[in-house]
Design a protein around this motif. Structure first.
Motif, mmCIF file in Angstrom:
data_model
loop_
_atom_site.group_PDB
_atom_site.id
_atom_site.type_symbol
_atom_site.label_atom_id
_atom_site.label_comp_id
_atom_site.label_asym_id
_atom_site.label_seq_id
_atom_site.Cartn_x
_atom_site.Cartn_y
_atom_site.Cartn_z
ATOM 1 N N ARG A 38 0.763 -1.218 0.161
ATOM 2 C CA ARG A 38 0.000 0.027 -0.128
ATOM 3 C C ARG A 38 0.830 1.358 0.074
ATOM 4 O O ARG A 38 2.085 1.177 0.138
ATOM 5 N N TRP A 39 0.146 2.493 -0.163
ATOM 6 C CA TRP A 39 0.940 3.580 -0.353
ATOM 7 C C TRP A 39 0.096 4.720 0.670
ATOM 8 O O TRP A 39 -1.225 4.564 0.687
ATOM 9 N N ASP A 40 0.875 5.595 1.376
ATOM 10 C CA ASP A 40 0.009 6.634 2.191
ATOM 11 C C ASP A 40 1.166 7.837 1.879
ATOM 12 O O ASP A 40 2.099 7.909 1.176
ATOM 13 N N GLU A 41 0.859 9.071 2.585
ATOM 14 C CA GLU A 41 1.397 10.053 2.530
ATOM 15 C C GLU A 41 3.065 10.128 2.975
ATOM 16 O O GLU A 41 3.837 10.743 2.447
ATOM 17 N N ARG A 42 3.415 8.956 3.713
ATOM 18 C CA ARG A 42 4.618 8.909 4.153
ATOM 19 C C ARG A 42 5.419 7.661 3.017
ATOM 20 O O ARG A 42 6.518 7.517 3.284
ATOM 21 N N GLY A 43 4.522 7.214 2.294
ATOM 22 C CA GLY A 43 5.505 6.433 1.168
ATOM 23 C C GLY A 43 4.852 4.986 1.400
ATOM 24 O O GLY A 43 3.698 4.645 1.549
ATOM 25 N N ARG A 44 5.789 3.708 0.908
ATOM 26 C CA ARG A 44 5.087 2.454 0.979
ATOM 27 C C ARG A 44 5.048 1.936 2.127
ATOM 28 O O ARG A 44 5.858 2.107 3.155
ATOM 29 N N TYR A 45 4.089 0.863 2.258
ATOM 30 C CA TYR A 45 4.216 -0.159 3.445
ATOM 31 C C TYR A 45 3.277 -1.201 3.029
ATOM 32 O O TYR A 45 2.796 -1.357 2.040
ATOM 33 N N MET A 46 3.586 -2.207 3.754
ATOM 34 C CA MET A 46 2.658 -3.401 3.602
ATOM 35 C C MET A 46 1.550 -3.499 4.756
ATOM 36 O O MET A 46 1.750 -3.433 5.973
ATOM 37 N N GLU A 47 0.256 -4.018 4.211
ATOM 38 C CA GLU A 47 -0.915 -4.095 4.975
ATOM 39 C C GLU A 47 -1.545 -5.421 5.130
ATOM 40 O O GLU A 47 -1.349 -6.197 4.182
ATOM 41 N N PHE A 48 -1.648 -5.573 6.356
ATOM 42 C CA PHE A 48 -2.251 -7.094 6.669
ATOM 43 C C PHE A 48 -3.550 -6.912 7.499
ATOM 44 O O PHE A 48 -3.613 -6.054 8.236
ATOM 45 N N LEU A 49 -4.608 -7.731 7.397
ATOM 46 C CA LEU A 49 -6.018 -7.716 7.989
ATOM 47 C C LEU A 49 -5.894 -8.690 8.956
ATOM 48 O O LEU A 49 -5.485 -9.909 8.714
ATOM 49 N N SER A 50 -6.212 -8.563 10.047
ATOM 50 C CA SER A 50 -6.448 -9.662 11.208
ATOM 51 C C SER A 50 -7.780 -10.462 10.422
ATOM 52 O O SER A 50 -8.509 -9.891 9.638
ATOM 53 N N PRO A 51 -7.749 -11.540 10.837
ATOM 54 C CA PRO A 51 -8.972 -12.489 10.217
ATOM 55 C C PRO A 51 -10.254 -12.185 10.992
ATOM 56 O O PRO A 51 -11.175 -12.541 10.273
ATOM 57 N N THR A 52 -10.340 -11.301 11.822
ATOM 58 C CA THR A 52 -11.571 -11.254 12.598
ATOM 59 C C THR A 52 -12.166 -9.675 12.423
ATOM 60 O O THR A 52 -11.550 -8.915 13.116
ATOM 61 N N PRO A 53 -12.977 -9.233 11.585
ATOM 62 C CA PRO A 53 -13.394 -7.890 11.550
ATOM 63 C C PRO A 53 -14.452 -7.717 12.609
ATOM 64 O O PRO A 53 -14.824 -8.508 13.444
ATOM 65 N N ASP A 54 -14.748 -6.429 12.675
ATOM 66 C CA ASP A 54 -15.765 -5.870 13.742
ATOM 67 C C ASP A 54 -17.196 -6.659 13.335
ATOM 68 O O ASP A 54 -17.407 -7.052 12.215
ATOM 69 N N PRO A 55 -17.780 -7.067 14.376
ATOM 70 C CA PRO A 55 -19.098 -7.918 14.205
ATOM 71 C C PRO A 55 -20.238 -7.160 13.376
ATOM 72 O O PRO A 55 -20.438 -5.869 13.617
ATOM 73 N N VAL A 56 -20.839 -7.833 12.388
ATOM 74 C CA VAL A 56 -21.913 -7.202 11.467
ATOM 75 C C VAL A 56 -22.871 -8.199 11.485
ATOM 76 O O VAL A 56 -22.888 -9.187 11.452
ATOM 77 N N ASP A 57 -24.322 -7.836 11.504
ATOM 78 C CA ASP A 57 -25.334 -8.677 11.439
ATOM 79 C C ASP A 57 -25.400 -8.966 9.836
ATOM 80 O O ASP A 57 -25.554 -10.278 9.503
ATOM 81 N N GLN A 58 -25.327 -8.135 8.991
ATOM 82 C CA GLN A 58 -25.530 -8.180 7.612
ATOM 83 C C GLN A 58 -25.118 -7.216 6.710
ATOM 84 O O GLN A 58 -25.260 -6.001 7.298
#
Length: 602
Positions: A38-58
């Protein structure tokens, strides 16, 4: 901890894993845990997602991230959970939405969709690798916003995700190999292998059962490649009529523009045996429209096994852009061929040019340069000058819509529509000639406030009806004695005689080339080229100079789009393919000195 703003919706893509036609549900891996650059205002970085998102019903299930209509919502998403380092969810397809019903049919027939997931990162944890100095951000909290069905799973080389919707565009750079945080390194490695296995299956045209078998066995990428090669060796021969994606010249035959150009040319060559197809187009020679529709679905990874010709055509219209583009290329070639071949005498006396936009086209007209003057000894050279004047006209947009029905495509009745398109090309050419002749006959006003043909311009006979040979002599004299803006003689040479059908026979005799017996029998006008214009309905006529030598009548197309242009769309009002013919065109006079008119007789 850091937080994104709630509007920063980003996406990840992964292939579907299962399908239940009875309940209309499918389980999907929506986040595999792999690192993504990924990129942001500071330059390049690697992004990872934790396997559990915030709970949602639908959350909504959308068609390709379209968010502007109720029709774009094709179902719902629930039961979001973390399984083995992957984030999974259940997708339920609607039973009433037209797009959802089409997706149901395709999944039932073995098609493999991908999913693209929209989400917001709420919080992340940032670390920096001490060896490589590459930043990594792990989304410790993220919120699922929507899930979309897409026809092709993401390219693993792109990180199994689509471009960020945050608006930050990275510069061109070489891929960076980085080490993910220890907490997610093992999960990311297995997820990356699973993604590679899915990519191998897609390239090798292997089904979901093969993918599940490799993942359940925790096969490495090398083991999966070996298994795929073995599966391809044992595969039966391909179905007749389906073409390889490798074509001469090393082109990618899955590219929509390349396919439209080459397959469109192949269909055109089938309609016009005199056309010599290019090397790339020869690979598709002999395909019928239904064969083309089937090939479009194959390239998109959609199975056509057991489908009728009608179903194949319908799906190619609704799930691919290739098929309408291919048909548009073919019809466009037919249209342009007939347009360019249509006879038009009036074009011989008009100069073709281009206009950069739709504003009035200003044409600058210059006088002859000042006469040279004697320079005495030790004398000074004097400055010369031009006198300027200008005329203007503008181009406008003209067009029509027509369609090829699904029934005609299923019947492979392309020839009938090619004939109709030829007639349409002739009609567009006739419209062009109508517009040009209309400018001539309307006798428009020029920049000096006087009409094009006016006694003060020296290009209008006092009256018509005089014997043509005698009148031509007067007309030629008037053109020869025309003067420029500074009063200089410009010696306009007549080249064309334009008459209507009423004077055609008389004019042919006047310009006929004969072998004279005496000097008195010499035909002084045999060098004139006769143009018979049927839109001239009386005995008026025109004497015109060569447009290559002197300004006069012009017609212009929009820059980069000469002649009629065709665009296509899968029809909704029309059950088939819609074609829009558009031409940006205009005509006008930029000088009156190259034309002379004899009006109709009283």
């Amino acid at each position: 901890m850091n937080a994104h703003t709630p509007s920063d919706i980003v996406t990840r893509r992964a292939p579907l894993s299962s399908w239940n036609p009875e309940t209309g549900t499918v389980s999907a891996v929506i986040a595999a845990g792999a690192g993504v650059q990924r990129w942001d205002e500071r330059g390049r970085y690697m992004e990872f997602l934790s396997p559990t998102p915030d709970p949602v019903d639908q959350v909504p299930l959308l068609d390709g991230h379209a968010r502007f209509s109720i029709e774009d919502m094709i179902g719902t998403v629930d039961q979001v959970s973390a399984v083995g380092g992957e984030t999974r969810a259940r997708l339920t397809l609607s039973r009433s939405n037209r797009k959802a019903l089409l997706a149901r049919d395709e999944l039932t027939n073995g098609a493999r969709y991908g999913v693209s997931v929209g989400y917001r990162v709420l919080e992340w944890k940032e670390t920096t690798d001490p060896k490589t100095a590459v930043r990594s951000k792990t989304a410790t909290r993220w919120q699922l916003v929507e899930v979309s069905l897409v026809p092709i799973p993401a390219d693993p080389g792109a990180g199994t995700r689509s471009e960020s919707m945050s608006g930050i565009t990275p510069p061109a750079a070489e891929p960076v190999v980085t080490t993910p945080p220890a907490a997610v390194q093992q999960t990311a490695t297995r997820a990356a292998v699973n993604t590679e296995i899915r990519s191998i299956a897609r390239v090798s045209n292997l089904d979901q059962a093969w993918i599940d078998q490799q993942i359940d066995a925790e096969a490495t990428a090398d083991q999966a490649r070996a298994a795929a090669f073995e599966a391809m060796q044992s595969r039966t021969a391909p179905v007749s009529g389906i073409r390889s994606t490798v074509v001469p010249g090393g082109h990618d035959s899955t590219d929509p523009e390349f396919r439209a150009r080459t397959i469109g040319e192949a269909l055109f060559a089938g309609l016009n045996p005199s056309h010599q197809p290019s090397e790339a187009a020869r690979a598709y020679m002999g395909l019928s429209p239904t064969d083309v529709a089937r090939d479009c679905l194959r390239v998109r990874g959609i199975s056509t096994t057991g489908l009728s010709k009608a179903a194949i055509v319908e799906r190619s219209l609704n799930t691919t852009s290739d098929f309408p583009m291919i048909m548009g290329d073919t019809m466009g070639r037919v249209l342009r061929q007939s347009y360019e071949a249509a006879p038009s005498g009036i074009l011989q006396v008009a100069r073709q040019t281009t206009a950069p936009d739709f504003r009035k086209r200003q044409s600058l007209m210059l006088s002859g340069f000042s006469d040279l003057e004697k320079v005495n000894e030790h004398g000074e050279f004097k400055h010369g000058n031009f006198v300027e004047s200008g005329e203007s006209y503008k181009i406008d947009t003209f067009g029509k819509i027509f369609g090829i029905t699904r029934q005609a495509i299923v019947n492979d009745n392309l020839g009938a529509f090619a004939d109709a398109t030829r007639r349409m090309g002739q009609s567009v050419a006739r419209f062009r000639s109508d517009a040009i002749v209309k400018v001539v006959l309307s006798n428009p006003k020029m920049s000096d406030g006087k009409t094009l043909f006016h006694a003060d311009h020296g290009n209008l006979a006092a009256s018509g009806g005089e014997a043509l040979q005698t009148a031509l002599s007067d007309a030629r004299k008037a053109m020869r004695t025309q003067k420029g803006l500074k009063g200089e003689f410009i010696s306009v040479t007549p080249k064309f005689l334009i008459v209507g059908p009423e004077l055609e026979t008389v004019a042919e005799k006047v310009v006929a080339s004969i072998t004279p017996a005496t000097i008195e029998d010499v035909n002084a006008f045999s060098n004139l080229l006769l143009i018979v214009e049927p839109r001239i309905e009386d005995d008026s006529w025109f004497l015109v100079a060569d447009p290559a030598e002197i300004d006069g009548l012009e017609y212009a197309y929009l820059e980069g789009e000469p002649g009629p242009q065709i665009t296509t769309q899968a029809g909704f009002e029309i059950d088939g393919v819609k074609f829009r013919i558009r031409m940006d065109f205009g005509a006008g006079f930029v000088d009156w000195r190259s034309w002379y008119k004899s009006p109709k007789s009283a």
